[in-house]
Design an enzyme around this catalytic site. Structure first.
Site, PDB file in Angstrom:
ATOM      1  N   ARG A   1      11.999  -6.697  -2.742  1.00 14.70           N
ATOM      2  CA  ARG A   1      12.175  -7.285  -1.120  1.00 14.70           C
ATOM      3  C   ARG A   1      12.589  -9.053  -1.027  1.00 14.70           C
ATOM      4  NH1 ARG A   1       6.345  -5.277   0.777  1.00 14.70           N
ATOM      5  NH2 ARG A   1       6.228  -3.200   0.449  1.00 14.70           N
TER       6      ARG A   1
ATOM      7  N   HIS B   1      -0.918   5.386   4.282  1.00  8.94           N
ATOM      8  CA  HIS B   1      -0.023   4.571   2.904  1.00  8.94           C
ATOM      9  C   HIS B   1      -1.465   3.852   2.302  1.00  8.94           C
ATOM     10  CE1 HIS B   1       4.206   5.597   4.513  1.00  8.94           C
ATOM     11  NE2 HIS B   1       3.233   6.334   5.722  1.00  8.94           N
TER      12      HIS B   1
ATOM     13  N   HIS C   1       0.314   7.457  -1.437  1.00  7.47           N
ATOM     14  CA  HIS C   1       0.540   8.241  -0.338  1.00  7.47           C
ATOM     15  C   HIS C   1      -0.377   9.965  -0.061  1.00  7.47           C
ATOM     16  CE1 HIS C   1       3.776   4.954  -0.537  1.00  7.47           C
ATOM     17  NE2 HIS C   1       3.479   5.041   0.849  1.00  7.47           N
TER      18      HIS C   1
ATOM     19  N   ASP D   1       0.177   1.796  -5.207  1.00  5.46           N
ATOM     20  CA  ASP D   1       0.849   2.526  -4.375  1.00  5.46           C
ATOM     21  C   ASP D   1       0.325   4.578  -4.482  1.00  5.46           C
ATOM     22  OD1 ASP D   1       1.558   2.602  -1.405  1.00  5.46           O
ATOM     23  OD2 ASP D   1       4.087   2.472  -2.288  1.00  5.46           O
TER      24      ASP D   1
ATOM     25  N   GLN E   1       3.379  -1.821  -6.999  1.00  4.12           N
ATOM     26  CA  GLN E   1       1.582  -1.555  -6.295  1.00  4.12           C
ATOM     27  C   GLN E   1       0.993  -0.956  -6.134  1.00  4.12           C
ATOM     28  OE1 GLN E   1       4.555  -1.109  -2.532  1.00  4.12           O
ATOM     29  NE2 GLN E   1       3.860  -2.780  -1.327  1.00  4.12           N
TER      30      GLN E   1
ATOM     31  N   LYS F   1      -2.090  -1.226  10.970  1.00  5.16           N
ATOM     32  CA  LYS F   1      -2.980  -0.833   9.360  1.00  5.16           C
ATOM     33  C   LYS F   1      -3.784  -1.701   9.382  1.00  5.16           C
ATOM     34  CE  LYS F   1       0.059  -4.603   8.511  1.00  5.16           C
ATOM     35  NZ  LYS F   1       0.340  -5.674   6.932  1.00  5.16           N
TER      36      LYS F   1
END
Length: 587
Positions: free
Chosen positions: A310, A456, A332, A330, A328, A410
């Site tokens: 990013r 997420h 989903h 991460d 991350q 979130k």
RNA sequence: GCCGUUGUAGCUCAGUGGUAGAGCACGUCCUUGGUAAGGACGAGGCCAUGGGUUCAAUCCCCAUCAACGGCUCCA
């Protein structure tokens, strides 16, 4: 007629915010005396002190701060009474004719609200109120730094000079605060990261990009393995997705429209535009989309230690906690609307379990709703899922209006570290939007296609950031299960070298992270070196140990600050069992 | 990006208008030492980069780059 307002009578102690707000006035008074050319603008109380922004051509130097501090102490000692009076808008604007900032503030006070001026000694400020009754209430104060700051925080406005200070009831409190700052400095992950040789940021490679050294990488692997085991237990399937993908993917996902300012620019190859991935979700969605899905397949849980890139403005980069490339933990989840609540609650429980394993006890929760312009009709459903989950666990939470992701609201989880600082870690988000943008569906029991709901979630958040927080939380004294080196074997002289290697090999074979110190130094020197490196166990072997098949265990203070066990001589196997127990217990 | 500060050996930092020093770390040797620094010798620097001023610049001036402290807390 102006009316004199006196500050309300108070019990013995002025609340700290009021005391600090008063200190800001005292600072402005001192600046008025010593630097009459400086125009005061605003000066509120903040978390541990106060600041005041001034417009002045020449910068304030550290010497200026010393002079100001001296003058402030005189003003405090004089114990000027804080007196206020209400004035008309015209009067206030006229009063600050020379100061466009104050005049602007006076003009903008909403109709119907009182406009007040407060005075201490020979200094009068436009101010809403909320002060100590007199300057003498400030028991102890210190100016800490000077920095640039935009008028009203907007970079299109002129740059002002901000002077920061801290103020307390007593000298003892001030000193405790200064000790806290010192402690925080000692724990700074950038400093410890270099001292313990965990990671670096290389000028030649660019800011915000992390190089994990062997010691850091082995710790990261320990953390990843722990997280991986948890994911496996809870039915997540690992996936891996590319770092660079065609830009088209981010057009579909909406990232180009809503997130472009945080993305690296396009890479052109054979007249096609590619982008570094800023998030893992579109990749996971493509995997979902690769097959027709039935409600019987759901929930599907895809996890990835996904590295994303990013764009962050160069000035905001900070060690491991604010970077341009990070990984991350991460995942989903794709589920039916009926499954949403259960999945969300399970995810919340996982988050808490993870935090506890790393020694965090104190949490705060924030529900971030979406910006008004992005809100869609499903947002209330998503927010409701988050609220209900928090309520079902009886967790109090705050609300951040408009702080949500572009695809949904979130939940952010904050932790307090060992010295009380607050950090944002995990985030869990509910998404009804991307499944529609990508036209995802599953075949329901009714034979019809329905869009799934996505969750997420990244629980540690960014591993880089998480690692930085762990370094500061433990002050480098990592528990054995994370420590880069769990034990080091130190022979007293070269005569024990062979035995030392044997001990090292035995422990290494059992899977411990173990080193040996064969350097030509005296014992005291070696002990010091490994203590400085904060290694949990130093195993000293001399003539006696070699003869008895033992090690002498010299233990570092524990992560929680508890006293280590006395030095003791035990069999190698006994030590191995003890270390294993500690690792298993995450102690 | 903007404001301010800083940039000298791997690290922490001295220093001077006449092209450099300390401590730690590193290497070799002596030493084989029982729980937080044994000794000697040695190697190591384009003084961030690019311009300028000067007989002469690491030092003075300008620009660039990077790091650091801030730029969210609203009289």
């Amino acid at each position: 007629m102006p009316r004199v307002i006196s500050e309300p009578e108070r019990p013995s102690r002025t609340p700290l915010p009021e005391l600090r707000h008063t200190a800001a006035h005292v600072l402005a008074y001192a600046v008025q005396d010593l630097f009459p050319d400086a125009k005061p603008t605003i000066g509120p109380a903040i978390e541990n002190g106060f600041y005041y922004d001034f417009d002045r051509a020449a910068p304030f130097t550290p010497e200026d701060l010393e002079r100001l501090e001296k003058r402030m102490l005189e003003i405090v000692a004089a114990n000027y009474e804080m007196t206020g009076r209400q004035v008309t808008r015209a009067e206030a604007v006229a009063r600050f004719e020379e100061n466009p900032y104050k005049a602007e503030l006076a003009r903008e006070i909403p109709e119907g609200e009182p406009i007040t001026l407060y005075t201490i000694g020979a200094f009068t400020d436009l101010c809403r109120g909320g002060h100590a009754s007199a300057t003498g209430a400030i028991g102890a104060m210190k100016l800490t730094s000077v920095a640039g700051a935009y008028w009203r925080g907007d970079e299109h406005n002129p740059m002002l000079q901000r002077i920061y200070g801290t103020a307390w009831h007593t000298q003892a409190e001030l000193e405790a605060y200064l000790r806290f700052l010192e402690e925080a400095q000692k724990r700074d992950h950038r400093k410890l990261g270099a001292e313990l040789d965990l990671f670096s940021i290389e000028e030649e490679a660019g800011g915000g990009l992390i190089f994990w050294h062997p010691r850091g990488a082995v710790m990261r692997a320990a953390v990843e393995n722990f997280i991986r085991d948890g994911l496996r237990e809870r039915g997540y399937q690992p996936v891996v997705t590319p770092h660079v993908v065609h830009e088209k993917l981010y057009e579909i996902s909406g990232h180009l429209e809503n997130y472009a300012e945080n993305m690296f620019g396009p890479l052109e190859v054979e007249e096609q535009r590619f982008r570094l991935k800023p998030m893992n979700c579109p990749g996971h969605i493509l995997i979902y989309k690769g097959h027709p899905r039935s409600y019987r397949d759901l929930p599907l849980r895809f996890s990835e230690f996904g590295t994303v890139y990013r764009y962050e403005r160069s000035g905001v980069l900070h060690g491991l906690t604010r970077v341009r490339g990070f990984t991350q933990d991460d995942a989903h989840l794709f589920c039916t609307p009926d499954q949403l609540q259960g999945e969300f609650e399970q995810t919340l429980d996982e988050a808490l379990r993870l935090m506890h394993a790393f020694g965090f006890e104190d949490f705060e929760y924030f529900l971030s709703t979406r910006e008004a312009k992005l809100r869609v009709e499903t947002d209330p459903l998503a927010e409701e899922a988050i609220r209900k989950a928090l309520q079902s666990r009886a967790l109090p939470y705050g609300i951040d209006e408009g702080g949500g992701a572009f695809y949904g609201p979130k939940l952010d989880i904050y932790v307090r570290d060992a010295i009380g600082r607050k950090w944002q870690l995990g985030t869990v988000q509910v998404d009804f939007v991307l499944p529609k943008r990508f036209d995802l569906h599953y075949r329901g029991s009714d034979g019809q296609d329905h869009p799934p709901v996505m969750i997420h979630r990244a629980l540690a958040g960014s591993l880089e950031r998480f690692f930085g927080i762990l370094i500061e939380h433990f002050g480098g004294n990592f528990p054995a299960w994370i420590a880069p080196v769990q034990a080091v074997v130190v022979p007293i002289s070269e005569h024990q070298q062979e035995y030392a290697r044997e001990v090292r090999d035995r422990l290494f074979t059992r899977g411990f992270r173990i080193e040996i110190d064969e350097s030509n130094e005296k014992l005291g020197y070696k002990i010091r070196r490994w203590k400085t490196q904060k290694i949990p166990y130093i195993l000293v072997v001399g003539k006696q140990e070699a003869a008895g098949g033992t090690v002498n265990v010299n233990e570092r203070a524990l992560a929680g600050g508890a006293e280590p066990a006395e030095k003791r001589t035990i069999a190698v196997d006994t030590f191995a069992a003890e270390l294993q127990a500690r690792i298993d217990g995450k102690a």
